[in-house]
Design an enzyme around this catalytic site. Structure first.
Site, PDB file in Angstrom:
ATOM      1  N   TYR A   7      63.927  36.625  65.190  1.00 37.22           N
ATOM      2  CA  TYR A   7      64.410  36.698  66.571  1.00 37.22           C
ATOM      3  C   TYR A   7      63.313  36.231  67.524  1.00 37.22           C
ATOM      4  O   TYR A   7      62.122  36.222  67.192  1.00 37.22           O
ATOM      5  CB  TYR A   7      64.849  38.124  66.932  1.00 37.22           C
ATOM      6  N   CYS A   8      63.725  35.826  68.724  1.00 37.45           N
ATOM      7  CA  CYS A   8      62.794  35.460  69.788  1.00 37.45           C
ATOM      8  C   CYS A   8      63.468  35.759  71.128  1.00 37.45           C
ATOM      9  O   CYS A   8      64.482  36.455  71.164  1.00 37.45           O
ATOM     10  CB  CYS A   8      62.351  34.002  69.669  1.00 37.45           C
ATOM     11  N   THR A   9      62.960  35.231  72.209  1.00 37.93           N
ATOM     12  CA  THR A   9      63.468  35.586  73.541  1.00 37.93           C
ATOM     13  C   THR A   9      64.901  35.128  73.757  1.00 37.93           C
ATOM     14  O   THR A   9      65.784  35.911  74.093  1.00 37.93           O
ATOM     15  CB  THR A   9      62.563  34.996  74.637  1.00 37.93           C
TER      16      THR A   9
END
Length: 343
Positions: free
Chosen positions: A198-200
């Site tokens: 996951y990331c922003t």
């Protein structure tokens, strides 16, 4: 033809405050083949400047990465404009959880080699062979699975103030630093574990998932829309929120609160705090975490040395930050030895 900002950030902030009109902070990205990025950049700037759009946008041969502030009254016009571009039709728009009139103060559309600095040679693997996109509900199921390895693809200063429970959070300064480290550390899991990333907003995972599949990981997943979309789905669907703390964002807000927990601390006194600031000394501009008490005591500076600098006349301060040599000391992310309680 005007293709640049004529107002300073200060002047724009005053106008936004005076107007008091609702604005929407949002982001989107799309990988696509753009033959002439400079021409496309000009097209975007002219159109968005007329709509009073502000933000930071990167355009490259590989696509577009945009973080924007759009007047609410112009949102439909903005959306119709995007839909008129074949590779941006119905593109997912990640609308911020918390809104701010002054999240962006200028319109900057820049041509870059990459829309995210990943350090990869895209010719060596198929960037279209991406991992499986999952929504918030499926993501929650996956990370409960004992055969899942959950990885935060963001940098240290982002995960420090908020991350998913049980996630591996690499201590890196840049996205490009994290890719080889994660591959090496998780090499024994390539065959039998779920690699969930996951990331922003999703853009870093988009490229990373294809890279890790190329490197032999068999079961690769990514959180679609990133933390921003996850928070929205959790709220709208009444799902359990497994993210603790704040989500770091790349605009003047610097963070959106996802849960009430404060998991970080002030880098100067050690008290619980998750508010990122930039040092008031422009020759430093260090990004760090500072509580209200330390901000008042240190006049928004990261160190006593910087506190002394901001007392100097403006012209002397300007000289201190001039020159190519000094530029390398600016915009560091929380790594200063001056910070007693840094992570």
């Amino acid at each position: 033809m005007q293709l640049y900002n004529t107002l300073s950030a200060k002047e724009r902030a005053a106008l936004l405050e005076e107007a008091g009109e609702d604005r929407l902070t949002l982001s989107f990205y799309q990988y696509a083949k753009i033959g002439n990025p400079k021409l496309f950049r000009n097209h975007l700037f002219i159109a968005w400047n007329e709509m009073d759009v502000l933000g930071r946008i990167y355009v490259a041969h590989e696509g577009i990465n945009a973080q924007l502030s759009v007047p609410a009254k112009n949102f439909e016009t903005f959306k119709n404009f995007l839909d008129g571009i074949y590779f941006l039709k119905d593109v997912r728009l990640n609308i911020a959880i918390e809104q701010d009139l002054k999240s962006f103060l200028k319109l900057k559309v820049k041509v870059r080699k990459k829309i995210v600095a990943d350090g990869l040679n895209d010719e060596t693997f198929d960037v279209r062979n991406k991992g499986i996109h999952v929504d918030a509900e499926k993501f929650n199921e996956l990370i409960e699975d004992p055969d899942t390895v959950l990885v935060d693809m963001r940098n240290h200063y982002e995960s420090e103030i908020g991350h998913f429970q049980g996630a591996i959070t690499p201590d890196v300064d840049t996205f490009r630093d994290s890719l080889p480290i994660i591959e090496k550390d998780l090499s024994s899991f390539k065959e039998d574990k779920n690699l969930v990333m996951y990331c922003t907003g999703g853009i870093r995972c988009e490229k990373a998932s294809a890279y890790y599949k190329h490197k032999g990981f068999k079961k690769v997943y990514q959180l679609e829309g990133g933390i921003i979309e996850y928070a929205r789905q959790v709220k709208n669907k009444g799902l359990e929120n497994k993210f603790i703390g704040k989500n770091f964002v790349f605009d003047h807000r610097r963070g959106e609160r996802i849960s009430e927990e404060v998991i970080a601390n002030c880098h100067q006194c050690g008290q619980p705090c998750d508010t990122h600031v930039n040092c008031a000394n422009e020759a430093c501009h260090l990004l760090f975490i500072q509580c209200e008490a330390c901000a008042e005591k240190m006049e928004n500076c990261c160190s006593s040395e910087c506190l002394e600098v901001i007392q100097l006349p403006y012209e002397e301060q300007k000289k201190l930050r001039s020159g190519k040599h000094n530029s390398n000391k600016i915009f560091k992310k929380g790594r200063s030895e001056k910070l007693k309680f840094k992570k």
